[in-house]
Design an enzyme around this catalytic site. Structure first.
Site, mmCIF file in Angstrom:
data_model
loop_
_atom_site.group_PDB
_atom_site.id
_atom_site.type_symbol
_atom_site.label_atom_id
_atom_site.label_comp_id
_atom_site.label_asym_id
_atom_site.label_seq_id
_atom_site.Cartn_x
_atom_site.Cartn_y
_atom_site.Cartn_z
ATOM 1 N N CYS A 2 0.829 -1.202 0.000
ATOM 2 C CA CYS A 2 0.000 0.000 0.000
ATOM 3 C C CYS A 2 0.867 1.256 0.000
ATOM 4 O O CYS A 2 1.951 1.284 0.558
ATOM 5 C CB CYS A 2 -0.910 0.017 1.219
ATOM 6 S SG CYS A 2 -2.010 -1.404 1.326
ATOM 7 N N ARG A 27 4.991 -0.089 -6.062
ATOM 8 C CA ARG A 27 4.687 -0.963 -4.936
ATOM 9 C C ARG A 27 3.677 -2.039 -5.316
ATOM 10 O O ARG A 27 3.562 -3.042 -4.615
ATOM 11 C CB ARG A 27 4.113 -0.138 -3.778
ATOM 12 C CG ARG A 27 5.132 0.763 -3.105
ATOM 13 C CD ARG A 27 4.460 1.712 -2.136
ATOM 14 N NE ARG A 27 5.455 2.406 -1.331
ATOM 15 C CZ ARG A 27 5.738 2.104 -0.073
ATOM 16 N NH1 ARG A 27 5.095 1.143 0.532
ATOM 17 N NH2 ARG A 27 6.654 2.775 0.578
ATOM 18 N N TRP A 74 -3.240 -2.803 -2.245
ATOM 19 C CA TRP A 74 -3.277 -4.216 -2.609
ATOM 20 C C TRP A 74 -4.367 -4.856 -1.763
ATOM 21 O O TRP A 74 -4.344 -4.756 -0.536
ATOM 22 C CB TRP A 74 -1.936 -4.903 -2.292
ATOM 23 C CG TRP A 74 -1.046 -5.116 -3.465
ATOM 24 C CD1 TRP A 74 0.146 -4.525 -3.705
ATOM 25 C CD2 TRP A 74 -1.260 -6.009 -4.567
ATOM 26 N NE1 TRP A 74 0.694 -4.977 -4.875
ATOM 27 C CE2 TRP A 74 -0.152 -5.894 -5.426
ATOM 28 C CE3 TRP A 74 -2.298 -6.884 -4.918
ATOM 29 C CZ2 TRP A 74 -0.030 -6.622 -6.611
ATOM 30 C CZ3 TRP A 74 -2.176 -7.610 -6.090
ATOM 31 C CH2 TRP A 74 -1.055 -7.479 -6.923
ATOM 32 N N ASN A 98 -1.739 1.644 5.844
ATOM 33 C CA ASN A 98 -0.833 0.602 5.386
ATOM 34 C C ASN A 98 -0.466 -0.245 6.600
ATOM 35 O O ASN A 98 0.007 0.292 7.600
ATOM 36 C CB ASN A 98 0.421 1.224 4.771
ATOM 37 C CG ASN A 98 1.427 0.189 4.310
ATOM 38 O OD1 ASN A 98 1.115 -0.979 4.168
ATOM 39 N ND2 ASN A 98 2.652 0.634 4.059
ATOM 40 N N GLY A 99 -0.689 -1.557 6.544
ATOM 41 C CA GLY A 99 -0.331 -2.421 7.666
ATOM 42 C C GLY A 99 -1.502 -3.251 8.155
ATOM 43 O O GLY A 99 -2.425 -3.553 7.402
ATOM 44 N N GLU A 478 20.961 -19.380 9.628
ATOM 45 C CA GLU A 478 20.803 -18.065 9.023
ATOM 46 C C GLU A 478 21.591 -17.015 9.795
ATOM 47 O O GLU A 478 22.229 -16.136 9.196
ATOM 48 C CB GLU A 478 19.320 -17.691 8.954
ATOM 49 C CG GLU A 478 19.021 -16.260 8.552
ATOM 50 C CD GLU A 478 19.542 -15.873 7.179
ATOM 51 O OE1 GLU A 478 19.513 -14.670 6.867
ATOM 52 O OE2 GLU A 478 19.999 -16.751 6.415
ATOM 53 N N LYS A 482 24.639 -14.680 8.300
ATOM 54 C CA LYS A 482 24.657 -13.218 8.354
ATOM 55 C C LYS A 482 25.962 -12.708 8.969
ATOM 56 O O LYS A 482 26.550 -11.746 8.500
ATOM 57 C CB LYS A 482 23.462 -12.698 9.166
ATOM 58 C CG LYS A 482 22.144 -12.763 8.447
ATOM 59 C CD LYS A 482 22.085 -11.755 7.314
ATOM 60 C CE LYS A 482 20.987 -12.111 6.334
ATOM 61 N NZ LYS A 482 21.312 -13.260 5.486
ATOM 62 N N GLU A 485 28.706 -13.163 6.395
ATOM 63 C CA GLU A 485 28.543 -12.326 5.209
ATOM 64 C C GLU A 485 29.036 -10.900 5.419
ATOM 65 O O GLU A 485 29.710 -10.334 4.547
ATOM 66 C CB GLU A 485 27.064 -12.256 4.804
ATOM 67 C CG GLU A 485 26.526 -13.472 4.086
ATOM 68 C CD GLU A 485 25.070 -13.280 3.711
ATOM 69 O OE1 GLU A 485 24.741 -13.522 2.533
ATOM 70 O OE2 GLU A 485 24.266 -12.882 4.577
ATOM 71 N N HIS A 501 28.878 -34.347 19.530
ATOM 72 C CA HIS A 501 29.390 -35.250 18.498
ATOM 73 C C HIS A 501 30.562 -34.643 17.734
ATOM 74 O O HIS A 501 30.868 -35.073 16.623
ATOM 75 C CB HIS A 501 28.265 -35.645 17.530
ATOM 76 C CG HIS A 501 27.190 -36.462 18.186
ATOM 77 N ND1 HIS A 501 27.338 -37.796 18.440
ATOM 78 C CD2 HIS A 501 25.963 -36.108 18.657
ATOM 79 C CE1 HIS A 501 26.238 -38.251 19.037
ATOM 80 N NE2 HIS A 501 25.400 -37.249 19.180
ATOM 81 N N LYS A 601 24.135 -9.340 -5.033
ATOM 82 C CA LYS A 601 22.759 -9.457 -4.563
ATOM 83 C C LYS A 601 22.045 -10.631 -5.221
ATOM 84 O O LYS A 601 21.328 -11.373 -4.569
ATOM 85 C CB LYS A 601 21.999 -8.151 -4.841
ATOM 86 C CG LYS A 601 20.569 -8.150 -4.311
ATOM 87 C CD LYS A 601 20.558 -8.260 -2.797
ATOM 88 C CE LYS A 601 19.148 -8.260 -2.236
ATOM 89 N NZ LYS A 601 19.134 -8.574 -0.797
#
Length: 606
Positions: A2, A27, A74, A98-99, A478, A482, A485, A501, A601
């Site tokens: 939105c 958007r 949307w 929006n939200g 993850e 990060k 990276e 182990h 990217k």
């Protein structure tokens, strides 16, 4: 997502608002509308479809007035028609949004019992009706909005105009961004600087929790405590660097803080807040007939797949394989007509993942989960489900990851219901939990200073271990990625039960051990592994909830308390602190956060 724009000034507002909405078309949207105030009356024009339809409506029904608000929407629940399009209005106030208004059902029931009438299927409509309720008690617009904001739960951006305040626009931010534009005898409000670029280059960015009173000559900004504050005015331009970063130091920091908003938008695209039902795009295959799911991706998207494996097997009760795309084709997978391959990619152009799509498509259906609707995967897959992260500039994925998780969670619920693994009541409960997630995420972002302080103690580490169980193991992977990276610190993740182990040999007082341990059914097992690491001198850094922290006691060197939440949505929540920790460590080390060395990217070559 939105888009919002508001204007108060001396020129006819509707044409300027329409221009701003055109800047927000990137958007994505399926309806639009504008409202203005003139002669003590709110006037409104809305249209389904593209802005050209709204433009035609405005030609037939011009909107006079030098104050107004506009919106591109949307459809998230309710059909994408004029009735559900924004702005939503009463005789006293108009609102664009929006939200997510998380508690809108309870508010709607309360207001309906008080005699108020609702006309749409949206969660937004409770906002103008609630504000009207307070205005009818004699409150000023400012006080009515303040009271309304106190009652709302969720992540949202809002803009208000009032029939009896012909020069006042009020904006409020809790999660999704809002920018204030400064003109000559006029003021503006927009979802971002792009929306205002045809009106002004002097921009101020509201911080989370802010609300602002705009009149033609000034902006009065209040913080979350109601205190008047100032926000810096910056000179915007047309480059991504000057517009996109807003007040943040890096794109990655900005994109971390956008997550409550974009995750909320993604969830609302597929999970209907009113009926708590699922609405996926039309699929050319039967979810009920699926006997096996193959999740294939690279990098961060692969860790989203790892989380989804737990969800799909435990909730939908369907067997799942997860594969790294660059390995999948070379192990000669056996074709199976009753399988569904799901490929996941932010760009939709990842070369290895696209190759998997092309490999499997002749044998069984392939579903793509992508952030770019025009991408190769979106065009070539049998079906596509979009994430709604918006443009992600930082190389290290943040909001793309959490919107992938949100999309996969919604898909899990849809498959579970289609297969009869859950009933309608359980489906409603899971949808309700998902709709609560953005508010919890916004709460975690308020821990930023604590996590920044924690990073100061980790910046000189040479190695780190991340551990977790279940979905937290995927989040540990993850988190370690990060850290590698963007800070260039060697970090590895292990299932907590695997420490003994082999990896426990690495632990000494120089090795931080980052533990992700929500108080779920695996918590006691993780706590036992944590004790094993602590006994070897490991520097335990614990992320858990209040219940978990109470059970662990003072064993960790440091601990961050995260919101208590159902295990179904904890992956969405625990993604944020590992991103924030890596970000702050990288900033302290002085690395190039947005463009870390050797990385791109979108990986478009094998």
């Amino acid at each position: 997502m939105c888009g919002i724009i508001g204007i108060t000034g001396h020129r006819e507002a509707a044409p300027l608002i329409l221009g701003g909405l055109k800047h927000l078309e990137y958007r994505g949207y399926d309806s639009a509308g504008i409202a203005t105030v003139t002669g003590g009356t709110i006037r409104r024009v809305r249209a389904e479809g593209k802005l050209v339809n709204l433009e035609k409506q405005l030609q037939d029904t011009p909107l006079p007035g030098v104050i107004g608000i506009g919106h591109t929407r949307w459809a998230t629940h309710g059909f994408p028609n004029e009735t559900n399009a924004h702005p939503h209005v009463t005789s006293k106030v108009a609102v664009v949004h929006n939200g997510i208004i998380e508690n809108f059902r309870a508010l709607r029931d309360e207001l309906a019992a008080a005699g108020h009438v609702f006309y749409s299927q949206t969660d937004t409509e409770v906002v103008p009706v609630l504000a009207t309720h307070y205005l009818s008690q004699g409150l000023t617009p400012q006080d009515a909005v303040a009271m309304t904001l106190e009652r709302l739960e969720g992540a949202f951006a809002l803009a208000f105009i009032f029939a009896d305040a012909p020069d006042l626009v009020i904006g409020a931010r809790r999660g999704p961004p809002l920018a204030i534009g400064y003109g000559e005898g006029e003021m503006f409000l927009g979802s971002d600087a792009v929306a205002l670029s045809h009106l002004t280059s002097r921009i101020s960015y509201m911080e989370d929790g802010d609300w602002v009173e705009l009149t033609p000559k000034k902006a009065i900004i209040h913080n979350a405590d109601g205190d008047m504050v100032s926000r810096p005015i910056v000179q915007s331009g047309y480059s991504a660097g000057s517009i996109g970063k807003e007040n943040y130091r890096h794109f990655m920091e900005k994109e971390i803080h956008e997550q409550p908003g974009v995750v909320g938008e993604t969830i609302k695209m597929y999970c209907q807040p009113v009926s708590l039902s699922l609405r996926l795009p039309d699929l050319p295959f039967d979810l009920a007939a699926i006997e096996r799911v193959r999740l294939v991706a690279c990098g961060t998207s692969y860790y989203a797949a790892q989380v989804a494996k737990y969800w799909l097997e435990s909730i939908a009760r369907v067997p799942v394989e997860t594969d790294i795309a660059s390995e999948y084709r070379y192990r000669s997978p056996v074709p199976d007509k009753k399988s569904l391959t799901i490929v996941i990619s932010q760009s939709g152009e990842t070369a290895d993942t696209l190759a998997v799509l092309r490999h499997d498509k002749p044998h069984h259906p392939v579903l793509a989960i992508v952030n770019v609707p025009e991408s190769s995967m979106a065009r070539e897959a049998d079906a596509t489900i979009h994430t709604y992260a918006g443009p992600e500039i930082g190389v290290a994925s943040t909001k793309a990851f959490t919107t992938q998780l949100a999309t996969l969670a919604c898909l899990t619920v849809a498959i579970a219901e289609a297969r009869g693994a859950i009933d309608a009541g359980r489906r409603q409960e899971l949808c309700r939990l998902l709709l609560e997630a953005p508010a919890h995420m916004a709460e975690i972002l308020r821990l930023d200073h604590r996590i920044e302080a924690l990073a100061d103690h980790l910046v000189h580490a040479k190695n780190m271990l991340y551990i977790g169980r279940g979905t937290s193991y995927a989040l540990a992977m993850e988190g370690a990625l990060k850290m590698k990276e963007i800070s260039y610190i060697h970090a590895e993740a292990y299932a907590a039960g695997e420490l003994k182990h082999g990896p426990i040999a690495l632990i000494d007082e120089e090795v931080p051990v980052i533990v992700l341990a929500p108080s779920d059914h695996l918590f006691e097992k993780t706590a036992s592994n944590l004790q094993e690491a602590a006994a070897r001198g490991g520097r335990i850094i614990l992320f858990s909830d209040e219940k978990g922290l109470a059970a662990i006691g003072d064993m960790p060197r440091a601990a961050i308390r995260l919101p208590q939440a159902d295990p179904f949505i904890t992956p969405l929540l625990y993604a944020l602190p590992v991103q924030m920790l890596a970000y702050h460590v990288a900033v302290l080390k002085g690395t190039d956060v947005d463009q870390p060395r050797n990385l791109a990217k979108s990986v478009t070559v094998e």
